[in-house]
Design a protein around this motif. Structure first.
Motif, short mmCIF file in Angstrom:
data_model
loop_
_atom_site.label_atom_id
_atom_site.label_comp_id
_atom_site.label_asym_id
_atom_site.label_seq_id
_atom_site.Cartn_x
_atom_site.Cartn_y
_atom_site.Cartn_z
N LEU A 88 0.80 -1.22 0.00
CA LEU A 88 0.00 0.00 0.00
C LEU A 88 0.84 1.27 0.00
N GLY A 89 2.08 1.16 0.45
CA GLY A 89 2.93 2.34 0.51
C GLY A 89 3.58 2.70 -0.81
N SER A 90 3.37 1.89 -1.85
CA SER A 90 4.01 2.14 -3.14
C SER A 90 2.97 2.30 -4.25
N PRO A 91 2.63 3.52 -4.64
CA PRO A 91 1.68 3.71 -5.74
C PRO A 91 2.13 3.01 -7.03
N ALA A 92 3.42 3.00 -7.29
CA ALA A 92 3.92 2.36 -8.51
C ALA A 92 3.63 0.86 -8.48
N LEU A 93 3.83 0.23 -7.33
CA LEU A 93 3.54 -1.20 -7.21
C LEU A 93 2.05 -1.46 -7.35
N LEU A 94 1.23 -0.64 -6.73
CA LEU A 94 -0.21 -0.80 -6.85
C LEU A 94 -0.68 -0.67 -8.29
N GLU A 95 -0.14 0.32 -9.00
CA GLU A 95 -0.51 0.49 -10.41
C GLU A 95 -0.08 -0.71 -11.24
N ALA A 96 1.11 -1.25 -10.93
CA ALA A 96 1.58 -2.43 -11.66
C ALA A 96 0.68 -3.63 -11.42
N THR A 97 0.23 -3.82 -10.18
CA THR A 97 -0.67 -4.94 -9.91
C THR A 97 -2.00 -4.77 -10.65
N PHE A 98 -2.45 -3.54 -10.78
CA PHE A 98 -3.69 -3.28 -11.51
C PHE A 98 -3.51 -3.61 -12.99
N ASP A 99 -2.40 -3.22 -13.56
CA ASP A 99 -2.13 -3.53 -14.97
C ASP A 99 -2.10 -5.03 -15.21
N ILE A 100 -1.47 -5.76 -14.30
CA ILE A 100 -1.41 -7.22 -14.42
C ILE A 100 -2.80 -7.83 -14.30
N GLU A 101 -3.57 -7.33 -13.34
CA GLU A 101 -4.93 -7.83 -13.12
C GLU A 101 -5.82 -7.58 -14.34
N ARG A 102 -5.74 -6.41 -14.90
CA ARG A 102 -6.55 -6.09 -16.08
C ARG A 102 -6.19 -7.00 -17.24
N ALA A 103 -4.90 -7.23 -17.43
CA ALA A 103 -4.47 -8.08 -18.54
C ALA A 103 -4.89 -9.53 -18.32
N ALA A 104 -4.77 -10.01 -17.09
CA ALA A 104 -5.05 -11.41 -16.80
C ALA A 104 -6.54 -11.73 -16.89
N HIS A 105 -7.40 -10.75 -16.62
CA HIS A 105 -8.83 -11.02 -16.57
C HIS A 105 -9.62 -10.19 -17.59
N ARG A 106 -8.95 -9.73 -18.61
CA ARG A 106 -9.57 -8.83 -19.57
C ARG A 106 -10.82 -9.44 -20.21
N LYS A 107 -10.73 -10.68 -20.68
CA LYS A 107 -11.86 -11.27 -21.39
C LYS A 107 -13.06 -11.49 -20.47
N ARG A 108 -12.81 -12.04 -19.29
CA ARG A 108 -13.92 -12.30 -18.36
C ARG A 108 -14.51 -11.00 -17.84
N ALA A 109 -13.67 -10.03 -17.55
CA ALA A 109 -14.16 -8.75 -17.03
C ALA A 109 -14.97 -8.00 -18.07
N ALA A 110 -14.62 -8.16 -19.34
CA ALA A 110 -15.33 -7.46 -20.42
C ALA A 110 -16.79 -7.89 -20.50
N GLU A 111 -17.10 -9.09 -19.99
CA GLU A 111 -18.46 -9.59 -20.03
C GLU A 111 -19.31 -9.06 -18.88
N VAL A 112 -18.67 -8.42 -17.90
CA VAL A 112 -19.38 -7.90 -16.73
C VAL A 112 -19.99 -6.54 -17.07
N GLN A 113 -21.28 -6.41 -16.83
CA GLN A 113 -21.97 -5.14 -17.05
C GLN A 113 -22.20 -4.45 -15.71
N ILE A 114 -21.75 -3.20 -15.61
CA ILE A 114 -21.98 -2.42 -14.40
C ILE A 114 -23.34 -1.72 -14.55
N VAL A 115 -24.33 -2.24 -13.84
CA VAL A 115 -25.71 -1.76 -13.97
C VAL A 115 -26.17 -1.18 -12.64
N ARG A 116 -26.72 0.03 -12.67
CA ARG A 116 -27.31 0.70 -11.51
C ARG A 116 -26.42 0.65 -10.27
N PRO A 117 -25.18 1.09 -10.37
CA PRO A 117 -24.33 1.10 -9.18
C PRO A 117 -24.83 2.11 -8.16
#
Length: 341
Positions: free
Chosen positions: A14-43
């Motif tokens: 949590l103390g490293s914004p650069a590390l947090l951003e890197a984990t987000f990039d990895i997460e987006r790439a790893a789950h891109r196809k499955r996440a693309a199917e998720v619809q954000i409805v009425r949040p």
């Protein structure tokens, strides 16, 4: 809740914004196809000023099912919830009373304002100031990334809708309305003196706890919690107190209360269309009347049996400030009655 090893891991992650951003990039790439199917409805985004029942409301909505929300289990890698769930997300911690000392308990699966870490990483250099938190218009690329983040949360926690409890979102309401056209913005409020006294009490408590445990102060800063405590930073709306004003007096919190709710009342038309002003005092006093109406408005079941009117207290404050806050409170109540009947 955290031992020595956990604290070290949280400090590194949590103390490293650069590390947090890197984990987000990895997460987006790893789950891109499955996440693309998720619809954000009425949040639903619950946001206002602390000590207005935001935590209880979030739990009531979350308990009804159908909502996904960030939780403590996503820490210390909150921007990679699915990846972290596979690596270290199966710990068990007994529920315990939270640091507020208000009787509410939490565990690793309690919904919480973890999403603010996202905003700190991607927009922190714009809204996080030493003298307070400044309202800004989020960058379009950040909003696109935030939509991806919500999809990853829904993918991780299940449900069909996203639920947020994050008071800092009052800094970016137009951006949220732009990103999610069917969003509901819930702004709970209480009688100003009572909410101000609750804020003052929590501030004193948080300052004392941070003095006992320096990790607590850093932890709250990492999560973007600046409402009160050692790293207190006021919302920088017109009329807000300066950071160097005496936060150990009720006047400071009354001044902040008035500035925040006046700003919410004066939101642009496109935001006002999505706002719900919820009188938490009225909800607790007459839950059988207002809880069903709130349930209809947010399209989610609510079991209001646990709601109780907050304890009333008295305090001396500047008469002019009291009068100004009373006028703002009357306007909030009028909005509430107009929406809830």
């Amino acid at each position: 809740m955290y031992g020595r090893a956990d604290k070290l891991l949280h400090r590194i992650a949590l103390g490293s914004p650069a590390l947090l951003e890197a984990t987000f990039d990895i997460e987006r790439a790893a789950h891109r196809k499955r996440a693309a199917e998720v619809q954000i409805v009425r949040p639903v985004f619950i946001a206002g000023l602390a000590r207005a029942g935001t935590s209880i409301l979030t739990r009531l909505l979350h308990a009804g099912g159908g909502f996904a929300a960030p939780s403590y289990r996503d820490l210390p890698f909150p921007l990679a919830p699915n990846g972290w769930a596979r690596l270290g997300g199966k710990r068990h911690v007994e529920a315990r009373e939270r640091g507020h000392g208000d009787g509410l308990t939490h565990d690793l699966d309690s919904p919480e304002a973890i999403e603010e870490v996202f905003w700190r990483v991607f927009e922190g250099n714009r809204y996080l100031r030493r003298d307070g938190l400044a309202p800004i218009a989020p960058d379009p690329d950040t909003l696109a990334a935030f939509r991806d983040y919500l999809r990853l949360i829904v993918l991780r926690h299940g449900g069909t809708r996203y639920l947020s409890k994050n008071n800092n979102n009052i800094l970016r309401l137009e951006g949220l309305c732009e990103a999610f056209r069917d969003v509901t913005l819930v702004h709970p409020f209480r009688e100003p003196v009572q909410q101000a006294l609750s804020l003052l009490s929590q501030h004193r408590r948080a300052v004392a706890l941070a003095a006992e445990d320096p990790f607590r102060r850093r932890y709250m800063t990492w999560l973007g919690h600046h409402e009160f405590g050692a790293d207190r930073r006021p919302f920088l709306f017109d009329g807000a107190p300066d950071r160097d004003e005496d936060a150990m007096r009720p006047d400071y919190w009354l001044k902040l209360w008035d500035a925040v709710y006046r700003a919410l009342l004066a939101a642009p038309a496109r935001v006002q269309e999505r706002q719900l002003f919820l009188d938490y005092d009225a909800l607790c006093a007459e839950p059988r009347v207002y809880a069903p109406r709130l349930a209809v408005m947010v399209e989610a079941p609510i079991d209001s049996a646990s709601l109780r009117p907050p304890e009333l207290r008295h305090a001396e404050a500047d008469p002019a400030l009291l009068a100004r806050a009373a006028e703002t409170h009357a306007r909030l109540q009028a909005r509430f009655r107009g929406q809830f009947g």
